[in-house]
Design a protein around this motif. Structure first.
Motif, PDB file in Angstrom:
ATOM      1  N   VAL A 191      79.957  32.831  -1.726  1.00  0.00           N
ATOM      2  CA  VAL A 191      79.460  31.805  -2.656  1.00  0.00           C
ATOM      3  C   VAL A 191      80.644  31.171  -3.373  1.00  0.00           C
ATOM      4  N   GLY A 192      81.522  32.020  -3.907  1.00  0.00           N
ATOM      5  CA  GLY A 192      82.695  31.536  -4.622  1.00  0.00           C
ATOM      6  C   GLY A 192      83.655  30.764  -3.734  1.00  0.00           C
ATOM      7  N   GLY A 194      83.099  28.568  -1.757  1.00  0.00           N
ATOM      8  CA  GLY A 194      82.671  27.209  -1.465  1.00  0.00           C
ATOM      9  C   GLY A 194      81.441  27.088  -0.591  1.00  0.00           C
ATOM     10  N   GLU A 196      78.615  28.225  -1.464  1.00  0.00           N
ATOM     11  CA  GLU A 196      77.578  27.990  -2.481  1.00  0.00           C
ATOM     12  C   GLU A 196      76.299  28.796  -2.291  1.00  0.00           C
ATOM     13  N   PHE A 228      75.457  28.184  -8.592  1.00  0.00           N
ATOM     14  CA  PHE A 228      75.005  27.108  -9.467  1.00  0.00           C
ATOM     15  C   PHE A 228      73.566  27.256  -9.921  1.00  0.00           C
ATOM     16  N   ASN A 359      79.662  36.021 -13.615  1.00  0.00           N
ATOM     17  CA  ASN A 359      80.565  35.161 -12.854  1.00  0.00           C
ATOM     18  C   ASN A 359      81.894  34.889 -13.560  1.00  0.00           C
ATOM     19  N   ASP A 360      82.058  35.419 -14.764  1.00  0.00           N
ATOM     20  CA  ASP A 360      83.314  35.222 -15.483  1.00  0.00           C
ATOM     21  C   ASP A 360      84.222  36.442 -15.306  1.00  0.00           C
ATOM     22  N   GLY A 388      87.406  30.429 -10.454  1.00  0.00           N
ATOM     23  CA  GLY A 388      86.298  29.491 -10.635  1.00  0.00           C
ATOM     24  C   GLY A 388      85.027  29.879  -9.897  1.00  0.00           C
ATOM     25  N   MET A 389      84.468  31.010 -10.300  1.00  0.00           N
ATOM     26  CA  MET A 389      83.223  31.462  -9.666  1.00  0.00           C
ATOM     27  C   MET A 389      82.031  30.799 -10.361  1.00  0.00           C
ATOM     28  N   PRO A 390      81.162  30.123  -9.604  1.00  0.00           N
ATOM     29  CA  PRO A 390      80.004  29.490 -10.248  1.00  0.00           C
ATOM     30  C   PRO A 390      78.982  30.535 -10.713  1.00  0.00           C
ATOM     31  N   PRO A 391      78.138  30.175 -11.664  1.00  0.00           N
ATOM     32  CA  PRO A 391      77.018  31.065 -12.008  1.00  0.00           C
ATOM     33  C   PRO A 391      76.227  31.311 -10.729  1.00  0.00           C
TER      34      PRO A 391
END
Lengths: 427, 427
Positions: A191-192, A194, A196, A228, A359-360, A388-391
């Protein structure tokens, strides 16, 4: 002449047909006999003369050329008057170890599994795997329609830090490795990276010391992970959408098989979302049932399913807001002492664990410490959160579990071609 | 407002859009800046004011609301005048370990693999897995259209008697087990168990002590097995049909990715079938190349591909009629000292081994003995042939191998999300 499948015979224009398959049943009369030929698509009756009948035994593979004749008494209203039969695959047995042509299998499950290459031939058993294949098809199609990509992630992994169940060890050249108990870390990283939204249909391995009707040590996991998102409700929405898609797909593709098992799937599934604490209260008030702290046990799963069946007329329930201590360290806290995670219970059996993930990077690092682990042990997994990992969040469904619950079977082994458990590693 | 994918922006009716993705590139000017936002579907230019630009770093995940503006100089002729940006996933790095937004990856492959969760983000790398996913889709669709069923067979197995490559051992409760090097025995048993035609897309494990550009110790195998065949030519027909289906499918679904790699796939693939002995003669006569007995080596694969390219204008060649001693004991002999088996070579690399299998119990038993093995060691596999096994055969394609050959990549690791080899088990 081209080989024809049994299911196509009725609609075929020509009278002469070439069929191939197994000898399912033989009924001898004075001057002739009936042979039921079974292929991948069905069973048809052959009318065979005495001479041709002689060499035939149950479960041989044969090819038969003959002409179509209407006969209201035959299966499907049609039988084949055979001109010639050729044996393609001989048999070498005194007695079949288990019967193939009985409507109900009389053999014990363990015997069925010992002779899996025969028991799978029984139409009733075969049907389980037809349904199972369509479950995976529905999962794949549904997710692809929703912008998910199918991925393949490694099953040999270097460390077993996800927590939870025990791991099998593999001797990997000079060092010890493990079999992945889930693609959790890898699907998150994809997911991270790209992709998604990703899904994987693959094996998962649990070295659990449980040998029950609901445990397998190797099983097929339907995994999804989605970037996301707003919160865990997006994930529950996704899974609820899948269940509805699945039921509609099965009704279209597995009519015969569902009828065989007398299964009537709901037209619309709405899944109540009940916080765990509330579920505990319901279980205690209504059934006098006490639950373990921060969880629900097997009996509780059955009772809460009974409750939602009676209250909401549904076979499904999401249990939500599990406490932090009872979920893995990567689970997103909800700021009120619980997590943004859920289980999905289907007819008294947990078939899914899911939720939103942290995700942080800093938050994950701190949470790992809070759990008493060392962040350094999480190497590349933790590192991947620096960029930069999205939620995101996801869920996994045990394929054998959802299969048996749909068909009302009793044991996950019935929904595994060649099950692996503490006592079984063959065939 | 609903999140929109980059690829849908151009055709969208409204002016205002909500986008989510990664910060691909930042270009600062005096009063404003350009931010390239990258999502799963593409890259788009955001026009961002100085203030909003301040907190942004490469590879952060963000969401942006803005309005569409035409700009011929921007990618796709459109850019987004941003109203607001929100950071969804922060970054924690001093410097990106490898660049994501360069057209060509300048990093060494090993570094790329070390930071796989970053290198996969590069559009050029991501494209490999888009193509790979469509290869599996084509394989699945083609076979389903031809009456095949998808199966899942165990990867933990009790004995390693298939022969060939080395096996990884697993500590399975009290005993030693192995990781399956292929689903060979199981896919054959599934054919015999009435499924007739089956395929499996799953992991296979080879503990080979080779650490080359074409070896992986864990790879994805595209396996097919088919009952009621006449001989090995049916299997080659099936695979040739797949290659044509695949190329046509990729041209439809991966136009962008194929262009990225400057790949032009043939409209029609006709694959010559050359007996191994004849191939040996060609190699010797034309290139002065001597081959090992009953086989062809890596150099021979390259040269025979050169030959068929020049002679038949094709990238593929089936080598047939391998001698009995060089094939596994279950391979069907052709009665002339050779077997009904084949390899498929694609641009100088073997991507498939296949053939007809022995389907008669006695014949298989005798062949096991001829090979110097003990039939008792083949337990349930040999037993399964007692019950009417149809004539059958199959093939397997290494997914990573076919992927790199289609895209003209240099190393199978480039086509594996998280490759496993003798030296690599992380990330």
């Amino acid at each position: 002449m081209k080989r024809m499948y049994v299911e196509d015979v009725k609609g075929f224009k020509e009278d002469e047909v070439l069929l191939k398959g197994w000898v399912h049943k033989i009924t001898e009369f004075k001057d002739f006999g009936f042979v039921q030929l079974r292929d991948k698509t069905g069973i048809i009756q052959l009318v065979v003369c005495k001479d041709e009948l002689k060499g035939l035994r149950l479960e041989m593979t044969i090819e038969a050329v003959g002409t179509k004749v209407e006969n209201k008494k035959a299966i499907g209203g049609i039988e084949i008057k055979v001109k010639s039969i050729k044996i393609l695959g001989k048999t070498y047995y005194d007695m079949l170890p288990i019967p193939v042509n009985e409507y109900k299998n009389s053999a014990h499950l363990e015997t069925e599994l010992d002779y899996r290459y025969i028991s799978l031939r029984a139409p009733r058993v075969n049907a389980v795997f037809k349904v199972q294949e369509e479950i995976t098809t529905a999962f794949r199609n549904y997710l692809k329609e929703n912008h998910f990509s199918e991925i393949y992630t490694p099953k040999i992994i270097a460390s077993g830090t996800e927590g939870g169940s025990e791991l099998f060890t593999v001797n990997y050249f000079d060092h010890r490795a493990f079999l992945a108990q889930s693609p959790q870390f890898y699907k998150q990283m994809m997911v991270g990276a790209g992709f998604e939204k990703v899904f994987e249909i693959g094996h998962a391995y649990r070295a659990e010391l449980h040998n029950t009707w609901r445990h397998l040590n190797e099983y097929v996991s339907l995994d999804a992970e989605m970037g996301f998102i707003k919160d865990e409700n997006d994930i529950m929405d996704l899974e609820e959408g899948f269940i509805n898609y699945l039921f509609s797909h099965l009704k279209k593709t597995c009519k015969k098989e569902l009828e065989m098992y007398d299964v009537d799937l709901a037209d619309e599934v709405k899944i109540p979302r009940i916080p765990l604490a509330e579920a505990h209260k319901i279980l205690l008030d209504k059934y006098g049932k006490r639950s373990p702290v921060g969880n629900i046990d097997a009996e509780g799963e059955v009772l809460i399913s009974k409750y939602v069946k009676e209250t909401y007329d549904t076979d499904f329930v999401f249990l939500t807001e599990y406490p932090i201590a009872k979920r893995p360290m990567y689970t997103m806290p909800d700021g009120k002492g619980n997590t943004r995670s859920f289980d999905l219970i289907f007819k008294g059996l947990e078939i899914t664990t899911g939720g939103q993930r942290i995700n942080d990077y800093e938050m994950l690092r701190e949470n790992i410490k809070k759990f008493g682990f060392n962040p350094d042990d999480y190497g590349f997994y933790l590192e991947s959160f620096r960029y930069g990992m999205p939620p995101h969040g996801g869920f996994a469904i045990g394929l054998e579990r959802i299969t048996i619950k749909i068909l009302n079977l009793q044991n996950v082994r019935e929904a595994s071609t060649f099950p692996r458990d503490m006592k079984r590693i063959e065939p």
